[in-house]
Design a protein around this motif. Structure first.
Motif, PDB file in Angstrom:
ATOM      1  N   MET A  54     -19.501  -2.393  28.822  1.00 50.47           N
ATOM      2  CA  MET A  54     -19.026  -2.257  30.187  1.00 50.47           C
ATOM      3  C   MET A  54     -17.529  -2.521  30.229  1.00 50.47           C
ATOM      4  O   MET A  54     -17.026  -3.501  29.710  1.00 50.47           O
ATOM      5  N   GLU A  55     -16.764  -1.575  30.870  1.00 50.14           N
ATOM      6  CA  GLU A  55     -15.312  -1.691  30.903  1.00 50.14           C
ATOM      7  C   GLU A  55     -14.895  -2.823  31.820  1.00 50.14           C
ATOM      8  O   GLU A  55     -15.394  -2.962  32.932  1.00 50.14           O
ATOM      9  N   GLN A  56     -13.968  -3.646  31.346  1.00 47.30           N
ATOM     10  CA  GLN A  56     -13.503  -4.790  32.113  1.00 47.30           C
ATOM     11  C   GLN A  56     -12.552  -4.307  33.203  1.00 47.30           C
ATOM     12  O   GLN A  56     -11.709  -3.453  32.978  1.00 47.30           O
ATOM     13  N   SER A  57     -12.704  -4.853  34.451  1.00 46.44           N
ATOM     14  CA  SER A  57     -11.813  -4.482  35.547  1.00 46.44           C
ATOM     15  C   SER A  57     -10.432  -5.043  35.292  1.00 46.44           C
ATOM     16  O   SER A  57     -10.270  -6.109  34.717  1.00 46.44           O
ATOM     17  N   VAL A  58      -9.440  -4.278  35.738  1.00 41.94           N
ATOM     18  CA  VAL A  58      -8.044  -4.647  35.512  1.00 41.94           C
ATOM     19  C   VAL A  58      -7.380  -4.900  36.853  1.00 41.94           C
ATOM     20  O   VAL A  58      -7.522  -4.125  37.795  1.00 41.94           O
ATOM     21  N   TYR A  59      -6.666  -6.002  36.909  1.00 38.16           N
ATOM     22  CA  TYR A  59      -5.903  -6.375  38.096  1.00 38.16           C
ATOM     23  C   TYR A  59      -4.465  -5.927  37.844  1.00 38.16           C
ATOM     24  O   TYR A  59      -3.798  -6.427  36.938  1.00 38.16           O
ATOM     25  N   THR A  60      -3.973  -4.929  38.635  1.00 33.05           N
ATOM     26  CA  THR A  60      -2.673  -4.321  38.376  1.00 33.05           C
ATOM     27  C   THR A  60      -1.630  -4.840  39.360  1.00 33.05           C
ATOM     28  O   THR A  60      -1.824  -4.807  40.578  1.00 33.05           O
ATOM     29  N   ILE A  61      -0.521  -5.301  38.803  1.00 32.72           N
ATOM     30  CA  ILE A  61       0.595  -5.805  39.587  1.00 32.72           C
ATOM     31  C   ILE A  61       1.783  -4.877  39.368  1.00 32.72           C
ATOM     32  O   ILE A  61       2.105  -4.511  38.232  1.00 32.72           O
ATOM     33  N   LEU A  62       2.429  -4.458  40.473  1.00 27.98           N
ATOM     34  CA  LEU A  62       3.627  -3.631  40.391  1.00 27.98           C
ATOM     35  C   LEU A  62       4.831  -4.474  40.812  1.00 27.98           C
ATOM     36  O   LEU A  62       4.903  -4.969  41.935  1.00 27.98           O
ATOM     37  N   LEU A  63       5.760  -4.652  39.862  1.00 26.13           N
ATOM     38  CA  LEU A  63       6.998  -5.386  40.121  1.00 26.13           C
ATOM     39  C   LEU A  63       8.130  -4.380  40.274  1.00 26.13           C
ATOM     40  O   LEU A  63       8.351  -3.543  39.398  1.00 26.13           O
ATOM     41  N   VAL A  64       8.831  -4.458  41.436  1.00 35.08           N
ATOM     42  CA  VAL A  64       9.993  -3.587  41.674  1.00 35.08           C
ATOM     43  C   VAL A  64      11.222  -4.483  41.736  1.00 35.08           C
ATOM     44  O   VAL A  64      11.401  -5.250  42.694  1.00 35.08           O
ATOM     45  N   SER A  65      12.066  -4.395  40.685  1.00 35.89           N
ATOM     46  CA  SER A  65      13.230  -5.263  40.579  1.00 35.89           C
ATOM     47  C   SER A  65      14.196  -4.669  39.571  1.00 35.89           C
ATOM     48  O   SER A  65      13.773  -4.005  38.611  1.00 35.89           O
ATOM     49  N   PRO A  66      15.511  -4.878  39.766  1.00 35.92           N
ATOM     50  CA  PRO A  66      16.452  -4.385  38.730  1.00 35.92           C
ATOM     51  C   PRO A  66      16.378  -5.202  37.452  1.00 35.92           C
ATOM     52  O   PRO A  66      16.856  -4.754  36.403  1.00 35.92           O
TER      53      PRO A  66
ATOM     54  N   TRP B 112       4.925 -11.639  29.391  1.00 32.19           N
ATOM     55  CA  TRP B 112       3.791 -12.470  29.789  1.00 32.19           C
ATOM     56  C   TRP B 112       2.547 -11.601  29.830  1.00 32.19           C
ATOM     57  O   TRP B 112       2.604 -10.448  30.258  1.00 32.19           O
ATOM     58  N   SER B 113       1.470 -12.099  29.349  1.00 38.14           N
ATOM     59  CA  SER B 113       0.224 -11.328  29.350  1.00 38.14           C
ATOM     60  C   SER B 113      -0.921 -12.251  29.685  1.00 38.14           C
ATOM     61  O   SER B 113      -0.901 -13.441  29.390  1.00 38.14           O
ATOM     62  N   ALA B 114      -1.887 -11.657  30.364  1.00 39.13           N
ATOM     63  CA  ALA B 114      -3.093 -12.408  30.711  1.00 39.13           C
ATOM     64  C   ALA B 114      -4.252 -11.439  30.710  1.00 39.13           C
ATOM     65  O   ALA B 114      -4.100 -10.252  30.993  1.00 39.13           O
ATOM     66  N   ALA B 115      -5.414 -11.953  30.353  1.00 33.19           N
ATOM     67  CA  ALA B 115      -6.599 -11.097  30.270  1.00 33.19           C
ATOM     68  C   ALA B 115      -6.884 -10.493  31.648  1.00 33.19           C
ATOM     69  O   ALA B 115      -6.920 -11.191  32.648  1.00 33.19           O
ATOM     70  N   GLY B 116      -7.118  -9.170  31.644  1.00 28.81           N
ATOM     71  CA  GLY B 116      -7.493  -8.491  32.884  1.00 28.81           C
ATOM     72  C   GLY B 116      -6.335  -8.220  33.816  1.00 28.81           C
ATOM     73  O   GLY B 116      -6.547  -7.779  34.949  1.00 28.81           O
ATOM     74  N   VAL B 117      -5.113  -8.475  33.393  1.00 32.91           N
ATOM     75  CA  VAL B 117      -3.948  -8.249  34.250  1.00 32.91           C
ATOM     76  C   VAL B 117      -3.048  -7.204  33.609  1.00 32.91           C
ATOM     77  O   VAL B 117      -2.740  -7.280  32.424  1.00 32.91           O
ATOM     78  N   ASN B 118      -2.662  -6.211  34.411  1.00 34.87           N
ATOM     79  CA  ASN B 118      -1.746  -5.169  33.953  1.00 34.87           C
ATOM     80  C   ASN B 118      -0.485  -5.249  34.811  1.00 34.87           C
ATOM     81  O   ASN B 118      -0.539  -5.075  36.021  1.00 34.87           O
ATOM     82  N   LEU B 119       0.659  -5.524  34.203  1.00 35.63           N
ATOM     83  CA  LEU B 119       1.920  -5.645  34.921  1.00 35.63           C
ATOM     84  C   LEU B 119       2.751  -4.383  34.694  1.00 35.63           C
ATOM     85  O   LEU B 119       3.036  -4.009  33.557  1.00 35.63           O
ATOM     86  N   ILE B 120       3.114  -3.717  35.818  1.00 36.30           N
ATOM     87  CA  ILE B 120       3.964  -2.522  35.759  1.00 36.30           C
ATOM     88  C   ILE B 120       5.310  -2.883  36.371  1.00 36.30           C
ATOM     89  O   ILE B 120       5.392  -3.428  37.472  1.00 36.30           O
ATOM     90  N   TRP B 121       6.356  -2.568  35.619  1.00 34.67           N
ATOM     91  CA  TRP B 121       7.709  -2.867  36.114  1.00 34.67           C
ATOM     92  C   TRP B 121       8.458  -1.564  36.373  1.00 34.67           C
ATOM     93  O   TRP B 121       8.489  -0.670  35.546  1.00 34.67           O
ATOM     94  N   GLN B 122       9.055  -1.450  37.574  1.00 34.32           N
ATOM     95  CA  GLN B 122       9.887  -0.297  37.950  1.00 34.32           C
ATOM     96  C   GLN B 122      11.140  -0.803  38.650  1.00 34.32           C
ATOM     97  O   GLN B 122      11.125  -1.863  39.299  1.00 34.32           O
ATOM     98  N   THR B 123      12.208  -0.056  38.531  1.00 34.92           N
ATOM     99  CA  THR B 123      13.454  -0.442  39.213  1.00 34.92           C
ATOM    100  C   THR B 123      13.540   0.156  40.616  1.00 34.92           C
ATOM    101  O   THR B 123      14.468  -0.165  41.374  1.00 34.92           O
ATOM    102  N   SER B 124      12.591   1.040  40.994  1.00 33.81           N
ATOM    103  CA  SER B 124      12.571   1.629  42.345  1.00 33.81           C
ATOM    104  C   SER B 124      11.169   2.138  42.637  1.00 33.81           C
ATOM    105  O   SER B 124      10.289   2.115  41.754  1.00 33.81           O
TER     106      SER B 124
END
Length: 645
Positions: A1-13, A19-31
């Motif tokens: 069974m596929e584990q659910s992923v908690y996705t965070i979007l960071l918008v910052s220059p 940093w990594s944590a199980a079940g967490v996906n961090l996306i970084w964008q500048t805009s």
């Protein structure tokens, strides 16, 4: 069974720390110029470097929990967690736990809000748009802790705003108020304002006129309110409504959680409000078209502007928020009241409208004679009213002149006296539609008057033509027509019957066209055979009239039956008493009187008194015994004579 992923979007220059944590996906964008394909569960926005980022994020992710990072607290949409930048130490396990709690609270709140809005959506589907705003406001008061009352100010089709629903206030009073966009959101920026906590009596201080503030105090209880929470409902970046929730007990009634709940509710309700607005506009447009279509069809059966105005004002009253609807028409002696309607009780005697001096409107910068629809939101500040106008207490006025062939022939006046208002564009469109129908009615009336005048002249010409053939009756036609009109007025006959009688008088001897000259112009006494031939003129005349399809039946009856006697001994049909039509019996009396009192080749003119005595002897024999006394009284009044010779 596929584990659910908690996705965070960071918008910052600035790039985030590793940093990594199980079940967490961090996306970084500048805009936010590009939107990730993944489902975003949490937004982290660097508003310190991008001040307008929050506005952009609310458009792209209107329902997503948000953390704003900056040097000061900045309210975000939905549930939010504000972290001043100096306190941000990166993505630590403690922060992660706080994010999970935040997300769980968001899910629970979303479920509660969705339950309310789903019920409201079902109601909208089943019952239409009725009471939508009321139920929406009730849901908000139930959901937001600290809310004891509320009001919903919504967008009108013309771009103004007005109260759509209230809870705990006098809606009838508040509904008289209309706000401009500047009064609602101000002129300093077009970005969404964050939720505001304020004393309601401070709301738009200095922007509202004294009359509006008076209504707010009387109907809105603003002196009792301790705190008001004002939240915007936006549809496609446009302010669709303002949700105001109030508490009467404490200035601290609305906590940060309550504010977040109100904002989340407003964000999620926006789609439902958009759907309501579309459905309401469709229903309103269909209702307006239906009323105008019915009005247009009804007007087609009318011939006078008065009839059109009387009906049109009733329709206008259903499509407008004005309170008094008046129509004046320019007559030979000046302006005259033709029709009026009112949607609320009038604060003055309606008879004052009959004496209203429309010349007062000539003092307007653009007067009635400008032939334009003129909207006057503040009537008394535009002109110096006469005492008659002043006592009406008019607040706002819409003047709509009816122009026919370059001249103003009528004017519709729409008024309010309970408050000031500007005319909606939809109201002006309806008024212009009605003006067009009134103009058509004037043109139709003018055309019909010309047709009637032409027909009248044609019928008179036929009668006069016979006189030129039969010289002994010269002037007879005009005399009997005039006397018939006077007799009919004395009897109180309506205009339509007077017209039918007048036309019969013009044509009564038209059948003599078919009588040979040898008989018609014979100077001596007629033989019995010749007399019978003369009597045929009534039948010939009736036959000629049958070839005139526009002649009324009663006019034809005058031509055929004006030689019938009350006792049934007349011709051509030996009709008895009231078998002869009323108009024919009237004309019989007039015709005999003129024949006796004018000179003919075979006799002198009888004196009027002798004529009346003679005619009285024939009452009940040749003449209607009920009509003859009225005629004799008329003659005595006209000529100042007595019945006794």
């Amino acid at each position: 069974m596929e584990q659910s992923v908690y996705t965070i979007l960071l918008v910052s220059p600035k790039a985030p720390p590793r940093w990594s944590a199980a079940g967490v996906n961090l996306i970084w964008q500048t805009s936010l110029d590009e939107v990730p394909s993944e489902k975003i569960h949490l937004l982290l926005l660097d508003v310190e470097h991008f001040p307008h980022l929050l506005h952009q994020a609310r458009s792209v992710f209107p329902l997503c929990p948000t953390i704003t990072l900056g040097s000061s607290l900045t309210q975000a949409s939905c549930l939010s967690l504000e972290l001043p930048l100096p306190d941000f130490e990166g993505f630590t396990p403690a922060l992660y736990q706080r994010l999970l709690v935040l997300y769980q609270e968001h899910l629970e709140l979303t479920e509660r809000i969705n339950e309310e809005l789903n019920a409201l959506n079902l109601q909208l589907l089943q019952n239409g748009t009725g009471d939508f705003y009321v139920h929406l406001l009730e849901s908000a008061v139930r959901l937001v802790p600290g809310a004891q009352a509320g009001a919903l100010i919504g967008l009108d089709p013309d771009g103004q705003y007005s109260f759509k629903a209230t809870l705990g206030y006098d809606f009838a009073g508040l509904s008289r108020i209309r706000f401009t966009p500047q009064q609602i959101i101000g002129t300093e920026n077009e970005l969404p304002r964050t939720s505001n906590l304020l004393k309601f009596r401070e709301f738009n201080r200095g922007k509202l006129d004294p009359e509006t503030e008076k209504i707010l105090r009387e109907s809105g209880r603003i002196d009792e309110i301790q705190v008001s929470l004002s939240t915007q409902v936006r549809v496609k970046d446009r302010l669709a409504a303002v949700l105001n929730l109030e508490n009467f007990d404490s200035e601290d009634a609305f906590t940060p959680d309550a504010i977040r709940i109100a904002e989340s509710f407003a964000d999620r309700a926006a789609l439902l409000v958009q759907r309501y607005m579309l459905e309401w506009q469709v229903q309103e447009r269909a209702h307006r078209y239906k009323l105008l279509s019915e009005l247009s069809a009804h007007i087609e059966t009318m011939n006078t502007p008065h009839e059109v105005a009387e009906t049109a004002l009733g329709t206008l009253m259903q499509l407008s928020q004005y309170e008094l609807f008046v129509y004046y028409e320019r007559l030979a002696h000046g302006w005259q009241l033709q029709a009026f309607r009112h949607s609320v009780p009038l604060p003055f005697d309606p008879s004052l409208l009959m004496n209203l001096n429309l010349h007062d409107f000539d003092r307007l910068p653009r007067s009635v004679t400008s032939r334009e629809v003129l909207d006057i939101p503040d009537f008394q500040n535009v002109i110096d009213p006469s005492p008659d106008l002043l006592q009406l207490g008019l607040k706002s006025t819409l003047l709509a002149p009816v122009q026919v062939q370059g001249r103003v022939m009528g004017v519709m006046v729409l008024c309010t006296f309970s408050g000031h208002r500007e005319a909606k564009s939809s109201e002006i469109q309806v008024v212009k539609f009605i003006l067009g129908r009134l103009q058509n009615a004037f043109e139709r009336r003018t055309y019909l008057e010309q047709v009637e005048s032409t027909r009248e002249a044609t019928l008179r010409t036929l009668g006069l033509a016979l006189e030129y053939r039969d010289f002994e009756t010269r002037g007879h036609t005009d005399r009997v027509v005039d006397l018939c009109e006077r007799f009919a007025l004395r009897l109180g006959l309506p205009e339509e019957e007077r017209t039918e009688l007048r036309w019969g008088a013009y044509l009564h001897d038209v059948g003599k066209i078919g009588i040979p000259d040898a008989i018609l112009l014979k100077p001596g006494k007629l033989t019995p055979e010749e007399r019978l031939k003369i009597q045929e003129h009534t039948l010939i005349g009736a036959e000629i009239c049958m070839q005139m399809p526009l002649l009324p039946d009663l006019t034809r009856a005058v031509v055929r039956s004006h030689h019938e006697w009350w006792d049934g001994s007349g011709y051509p049909d030996n009709l008895l008493a009231e078998q002869t039509s009323l108009l024919a019996r009237i004309f019989t009396i007039v015709d005999v009187f003129d024949a006796l009192t004018t000179e003919r080749p075979y006799k002198n003119a009888w004196p009027i008194p002798n004529t009346l005595v003679h005619m009285e002897k024939l009452s009940g024999k040749q003449f209607d015994p009920a009509l003859l006394p009225v005629f004799i009284d008329l003659i005595c009044d006209l000529y100042g004579v007595s019945r006794v010779p």
